[in-house]
Design a protein around this motif. Structure first.
Motif, PDB file in Angstrom:
ATOM      1  N   LEU A  38       6.982 -16.215   1.778  1.00 54.92           N
ATOM      2  CA  LEU A  38       6.028 -15.765   0.769  1.00 54.92           C
ATOM      3  C   LEU A  38       6.692 -15.535  -0.581  1.00 54.92           C
ATOM      4  O   LEU A  38       7.894 -15.310  -0.673  1.00 54.92           O
ATOM      5  N   ASN A  39       5.875 -15.575  -1.592  1.00 59.88           N
ATOM      6  CA  ASN A  39       6.324 -15.343  -2.952  1.00 59.88           C
ATOM      7  C   ASN A  39       6.606 -13.858  -3.157  1.00 59.88           C
ATOM      8  O   ASN A  39       5.700 -13.031  -3.142  1.00 59.88           O
ATOM      9  N   GLU A  40       7.865 -13.542  -3.343  1.00 60.54           N
ATOM     10  CA  GLU A  40       8.275 -12.130  -3.446  1.00 60.54           C
ATOM     11  C   GLU A  40       7.615 -11.410  -4.625  1.00 60.54           C
ATOM     12  O   GLU A  40       7.308 -10.232  -4.540  1.00 60.54           O
ATOM     13  N   GLN A  41       7.409 -12.167  -5.710  1.00 63.26           N
ATOM     14  CA  GLN A  41       6.887 -11.548  -6.932  1.00 63.26           C
ATOM     15  C   GLN A  41       5.510 -10.913  -6.727  1.00 63.26           C
ATOM     16  O   GLN A  41       5.238  -9.828  -7.210  1.00 63.26           O
ATOM     17  N   ASN A  42       4.669 -11.628  -5.978  1.00 61.71           N
ATOM     18  CA  ASN A  42       3.300 -11.142  -5.839  1.00 61.71           C
ATOM     19  C   ASN A  42       3.085 -10.389  -4.537  1.00 61.71           C
ATOM     20  O   ASN A  42       1.963 -10.095  -4.168  1.00 61.71           O
ATOM     21  N   TYR A  43       4.181 -10.085  -3.865  1.00 62.66           N
ATOM     22  CA  TYR A  43       4.045  -9.528  -2.530  1.00 62.66           C
ATOM     23  C   TYR A  43       3.235  -8.237  -2.523  1.00 62.66           C
ATOM     24  O   TYR A  43       2.403  -8.012  -1.649  1.00 62.66           O
ATOM     25  N   GLY A  44       3.467  -7.400  -3.531  1.00 62.31           N
ATOM     26  CA  GLY A  44       2.765  -6.118  -3.602  1.00 62.31           C
ATOM     27  C   GLY A  44       1.259  -6.286  -3.537  1.00 62.31           C
ATOM     28  O   GLY A  44       0.560  -5.547  -2.843  1.00 62.31           O
ATOM     29  N   THR A  45       0.752  -7.285  -4.268  1.00 57.47           N
ATOM     30  CA  THR A  45      -0.690  -7.523  -4.291  1.00 57.47           C
ATOM     31  C   THR A  45      -1.186  -7.961  -2.923  1.00 57.47           C
ATOM     32  O   THR A  45      -2.216  -7.493  -2.435  1.00 57.47           O
ATOM     33  N   TYR A  46      -0.415  -8.886  -2.325  1.00 62.71           N
ATOM     34  CA  TYR A  46      -0.882  -9.446  -1.058  1.00 62.71           C
ATOM     35  C   TYR A  46      -0.763  -8.462   0.097  1.00 62.71           C
ATOM     36  O   TYR A  46      -1.512  -8.553   1.059  1.00 62.71           O
TER      37      TYR A  46
END
Lengths: 120, 338
Positions: free
Chosen positions: B219-227
């Motif tokens: 997964l994309n670490e940058q957007n992990y918080g959102t997901y």
């Protein structure tokens, strides 16, 4: 044998619990105080401990089967109990039930199950 | 006069155990009774100390006499509440126990080297938390019993009158919900919730060169918080589903409807996440090359690249297939119960 007596004690305790109530109600068409009841029942072969009877009287009063009145004229104040109207009705019904239990149980005990009449 | 002192002590001892409102009345009655009993025994005013002792012995221990007057329970949690108590206690102990187990499993996954420490931690938590849960639950119910304002009816879920004709049919063997399966699923969902909330670091390709040395994340670490919020939501829906199955106990159309609706909801969320371009790790392929799992330009690289570029498509296909399959399977099981 000791075992059998232990069982008996327990069962008798359960059996007495209900019958004492009938005994008490039977004596209260006239006002009585606690200890006079103990004596009266005792004379008729029903031994009730005061420690059991007094709380029972209060409970029956609370349930509305008995009414009570303090008599303070004598040397020591005494609480007299008397059947209430409901108590009288309940007692009459209870006597009928009791007699039917006695009849049925006698029937069962005497027959010792020899007489098999259907499922009844 | 010394002997009357003993009577007063006795009456006092009984009164101590009685509610304030009844004390005065019962005290007068009890004193009268004792005097009557004494008189009966030895005639007017001639009682000896041993007479008094006998009478008091006949009346029994003050505490027991008081109990008879109160006619109340001698138990912490009475028969009225006991069933509910047992039920709630089981649920709470299970939840606490499972949480501790899952916590242990996660620690082991994250840091397998210290497995012994984690194990000791688990035992310690079990020894402290389980008795605590037991204690507090029992305390709560005991308080309810003591206050006497929790009635059995308050804790009963089914209020309507019970009729034998309303008894549910015995479910066909095949269509029963298997408790073991449902519970296992719940444990797994819970496990993943905790795992995901700890970190996304562990969802990916695990690289081993002389032991564990890192993960290439999917997964994309940058957007992990959102997901993360969505992922937890989906797993939560999964747990809810399993709980529903347990509650129903057997497959019915209603249950199929519920699970299908919630599965569709989770799928919608997943579709939304996956189709967003920044869901997957954009540097996944080059990361793999970097950690020497793949060599750029090799046949293996091409294969993985081919799969990786179609991952969104296949995720969707698999999800739809499993959704449809779950629905059909549930429907078939429910039909057997009709």
């Amino acid at each position: 044998m000791k075992d059998a007596h232990e069982h008996l004690d327990k069962l008798m305790q359960e059996l007495r619990r209900g019958t004492i109530t009938i005994g008490v109600l039977s004596q209260l068409s006239e006002p009585q105080y606690g200890y006079s009841l103990v004596t009266m029942l005792g004379e008729n072969g029903l031994h009730v401990e005061p420690g059991t009877l007094y709380p029972l009287l209060r409970r029956l009063e609370k349930q509305g089967l008995l009414e009570s009145k303090w008599d303070t004229n004598e040397a020591r104040p005494r609480k007299y109990y008397l059947l209430s109207k409901t108590g009288k009705e309940v007692y009459d019904l209870l006597v009928v039930e009791w007699k039917s239990i006695v009849t049925s149980l006698n029937h069962v005990i005497e027959d010792k199950g020899d007489d098999v009449d259907g499922d009844g | 006069m010394m002997s009357m002192e003993m009577v007063e002590r006795y009456i006092f001892a009984v009164m101590q155990k009685l509610p304030q409102s009844q004390r005065k009345d019962i005290a007068i009655e009890l004193r009268g009774l004792i005097e009557d009993m004494l008189e009966d025994r030895s005639g007017k005013n001639h009682y000896t100390e041993s007479d008094i002792e006998e009478v008091l012995l006949e009346l029994g221990r003050p505490k027991e006499l008081a109990d008879k007057y109160r006619n109340t329970k001698k138990y912490l949690i009475g028969p009225e509440l006991f069933d509910s108590y047992l039920y709630i206690l089981k649920v709470i102990l299970a939840v606490v126990g499972i949480s501790i187990g899952v916590g242990f499993a996660i620690q082991v996954v994250i840091n397998p080297v210290n497995i012994l420490d984690h194990f000791v931690d688990m035992i310690v938590s079990a020894v402290t938390a389980l008795p605590m849960a037991f204690g507090w639950t029992t305390f709560g119910f005991a308080m309810g019993e003591l206050m006497g304002n929790v009635k059995k009816e308050d804790l009963q879920w089914e209020k309507e009158e019970w009729k034998p004709t309303n008894l549910p049919p015995i479910p066909v063997e095949h269509s029963r919900v298997k408790r073991g399966e449902a519970v296992t699923s719940i444990i797994f969902y819970a496990f993943f919730i905790v795992l995901f909330s700890f970190s996304s670091d562990y969802l990916g390709v695990w690289v081993f060169h002389d032991g564990f040395n890192g993960v290439v994340p999917f997964l994309n670490e940058q957007n992990y918080g959102t997901y993360l919020v969505f992922i937890i939501l989906i797993l939560g829906i999964g747990i809810l589903n399993e709980c529903l199955k347990l509650a129903f106990g057997k497959w019915s159309y209603k249950l199929v409807l519920y699970t299908t609706v919630s599965n569709t909801l989770s799928m919608a969320i997943i579709l939304f996440m996956v189709t967003a371009t920044d869901f997957w790790n954009p540097t996944f392929m080059s990361d793999l090359v970097e950690v020497n799992v793949l060599t750029a330009g090799s046949e293996g690289y091409d294969t993985v690249n081919w799969i990786w570029s179609r991952v969104t498509f296949w995720t969707i296909v698999i999800l739809i297939l499993s959704l449809v399959w779950n629905g059909i399977d549930g429907f078939l099981k429910a039909r057997k119960n009709k």
